[in-house]
Write a protein that holds these residues in place. Structure first.
Motif, PDB file in Angstrom:
ATOM      1  N   MET A 148       0.831  -1.206   0.000  1.00 41.22           N
ATOM      2  CA  MET A 148       0.000   0.000   0.000  1.00 41.22           C
ATOM      3  C   MET A 148       0.868   1.259   0.000  1.00 41.22           C
ATOM      4  SD  MET A 148      -2.966  -0.912   2.760  1.00 41.22           S
ATOM      5  CE  MET A 148      -4.088   0.393   2.326  1.00 41.22           C
ATOM      6  N   GLN A 149       0.394   2.258  -0.723  1.00 39.67           N
ATOM      7  CA  GLN A 149       1.067   3.558  -0.768  1.00 39.67           C
ATOM      8  C   GLN A 149       0.823   4.305   0.549  1.00 39.67           C
ATOM      9  OE1 GLN A 149       3.101   4.552  -3.333  1.00 39.67           O
ATOM     10  NE2 GLN A 149       2.767   2.418  -3.931  1.00 39.67           N
ATOM     11  N   PRO A 150       1.683   5.257   0.897  1.00 35.60           N
ATOM     12  CA  PRO A 150       1.555   5.971   2.174  1.00 35.60           C
ATOM     13  C   PRO A 150       0.185   6.632   2.399  1.00 35.60           C
ATOM     14  CG  PRO A 150       3.692   6.411   1.218  1.00 35.60           C
ATOM     15  CD  PRO A 150       2.918   5.624   0.193  1.00 35.60           C
ATOM     16  N   THR A 151      -0.421   7.217   1.379  1.00 39.66           N
ATOM     17  CA  THR A 151      -1.722   7.863   1.599  1.00 39.66           C
ATOM     18  C   THR A 151      -2.794   6.831   1.920  1.00 39.66           C
ATOM     19  OG1 THR A 151      -2.131   7.898  -0.789  1.00 39.66           O
ATOM     20  CG2 THR A 151      -1.243   9.902   0.192  1.00 39.66           C
ATOM     21  N   SER A 152      -2.754   5.684   1.260  1.00 40.32           N
ATOM     22  CA  SER A 152      -3.718   4.619   1.565  1.00 40.32           C
ATOM     23  C   SER A 152      -3.460   4.055   2.954  1.00 40.32           C
ATOM     24  CB  SER A 152      -3.633   3.502   0.528  1.00 40.32           C
ATOM     25  OG  SER A 152      -3.995   3.968  -0.747  1.00 40.32           O
ATOM     26  N   GLN A 153      -2.186   3.959   3.333  1.00 35.32           N
ATOM     27  CA  GLN A 153      -1.848   3.486   4.675  1.00 35.32           C
ATOM     28  C   GLN A 153      -2.455   4.407   5.730  1.00 35.32           C
ATOM     29  OE1 GLN A 153       2.332   2.652   5.399  1.00 35.32           O
ATOM     30  NE2 GLN A 153       2.594   1.934   3.296  1.00 35.32           N
ATOM     31  N   ALA A 154      -2.369   5.703   5.502  1.00 41.03           N
ATOM     32  CA  ALA A 154      -2.910   6.671   6.455  1.00 41.03           C
ATOM     33  C   ALA A 154      -4.426   6.512   6.574  1.00 41.03           C
ATOM     34  CB  ALA A 154      -2.558   8.093   6.027  1.00 41.03           C
ATOM     35  N   LYS A 155      -5.097   6.304   5.463  1.00 42.85           N
ATOM     36  CA  LYS A 155      -6.552   6.134   5.495  1.00 42.85           C
ATOM     37  C   LYS A 155      -6.946   4.828   6.180  1.00 42.85           C
ATOM     38  CE  LYS A 155      -7.427   9.086   1.548  1.00 42.85           C
ATOM     39  NZ  LYS A 155      -7.960   9.201   0.197  1.00 42.85           N
ATOM     40  N   LEU A 156      -6.180   3.774   5.938  1.00 47.41           N
ATOM     41  CA  LEU A 156      -6.455   2.506   6.610  1.00 47.41           C
ATOM     42  C   LEU A 156      -6.221   2.646   8.111  1.00 47.41           C
ATOM     43  CD1 LEU A 156      -7.178  -0.484   6.616  1.00 47.41           C
ATOM     44  CD2 LEU A 156      -4.775  -0.976   6.101  1.00 47.41           C
ATOM     45  N   LEU A 157      -5.185   3.371   8.489  1.00 47.10           N
ATOM     46  CA  LEU A 157      -4.911   3.610   9.903  1.00 47.10           C
ATOM     47  C   LEU A 157      -6.119   4.265  10.575  1.00 47.10           C
ATOM     48  CD1 LEU A 157      -2.974   3.635  12.329  1.00 47.10           C
ATOM     49  CD2 LEU A 157      -2.180   5.862  11.523  1.00 47.10           C
ATOM     50  N   ARG A 158      -6.716   5.245   9.921  1.00 46.04           N
ATOM     51  CA  ARG A 158      -7.890   5.917  10.483  1.00 46.04           C
ATOM     52  C   ARG A 158      -9.039   4.920  10.682  1.00 46.04           C
ATOM     53  NH1 ARG A 158      -9.736  11.189  11.472  1.00 46.04           N
ATOM     54  NH2 ARG A 158     -11.958  11.087  11.825  1.00 46.04           N
TER      55      ARG A 158
END
Length: 186
Positions: A47-57
């Motif tokens: 996963m790309q960093p922006t998708s990682q951030a959204k998954l984290l949320r």
């Protein structure tokens, strides 16, 4: 891993009508569709960093936005994530978010490669030959003792997927008979 970032996000989070060209109607994403159940994320390390951030949320706050959306939706889902990479190393190299790593690291199951558990090979052979027989339409009669020895001796760099493909090819070639060494592609 097979989806570009923009497709991954629309698949995971869904989208609202008009969110992008061609979005004629709203579509729920996999997080929403898995509500009350389990969402399996394969190759999460890709996963790309922006998708990682959204998954984290999603994991942390239990909420998400559809693409183009303005209303927060509740995420009632358990997540199981798999990867063939060492996430600790990915965190150290900065390719995987440390906070996401710890959110996913609730319960760690390490699966050693097939070469380290040869005792599982006969079990996989039985299961795969039944599956392959149903999909191909011809059930192989079995494997010879020589094939059994060859399968146990192989190092399986492609892991379980390689074993299944070798057996599928052999099952097609043996045309319902016994799988012999000549049918193998090792």
């Amino acid at each position: 891993a097979a989806l570009p970032e923009h497709l991954l996000e629309s698949e995971l989070f869904g989208y609202e009508r008009g969110a992008f060209t061609g979005a004629q109607q709203s579509k729920p994403g996999q997080i929403e569709l898995a509500s009350g159940g389990v969402l399996f994320l394969d190759e999460v390390s890709e996963m790309q960093p922006t998708s990682q951030a959204k998954l984290l949320r999603v994991l942390q706050e239990r909420e998400f936005l559809r693409l183009g959306g303005t209303r927060w939706l509740k995420a009632n889902v358990r997540v199981i994530a798999a990867t063939n990479r060492d996430l600790r190393t990915a965190v150290a190299h900065g390719t995987f978010r440390e906070d996401l790593y710890y959110r996913l690291q609730v319960f760690d199951i390490r699966m050693p490669p097939l070469r380290d558990r040869p005792g599982d090979i006969p079990l996989f052979v039985d299961v795969f030959l039944k599956e392959i027989g149903q999909s191909v339409g011809v059930q192989p009669a079995g494997v010879t003792p020589e094939v059994h020895r060859l399968l146990l001796a192989h190092t399986w760099p492609g892991n379980v997927r390689e074993l299944r493909n070798v057996l599928e090819r052999a099952a097609i070639l043996c045309e319902g008979g016994m799988i012999t060494p000549q049918h193998l592609s090792l």
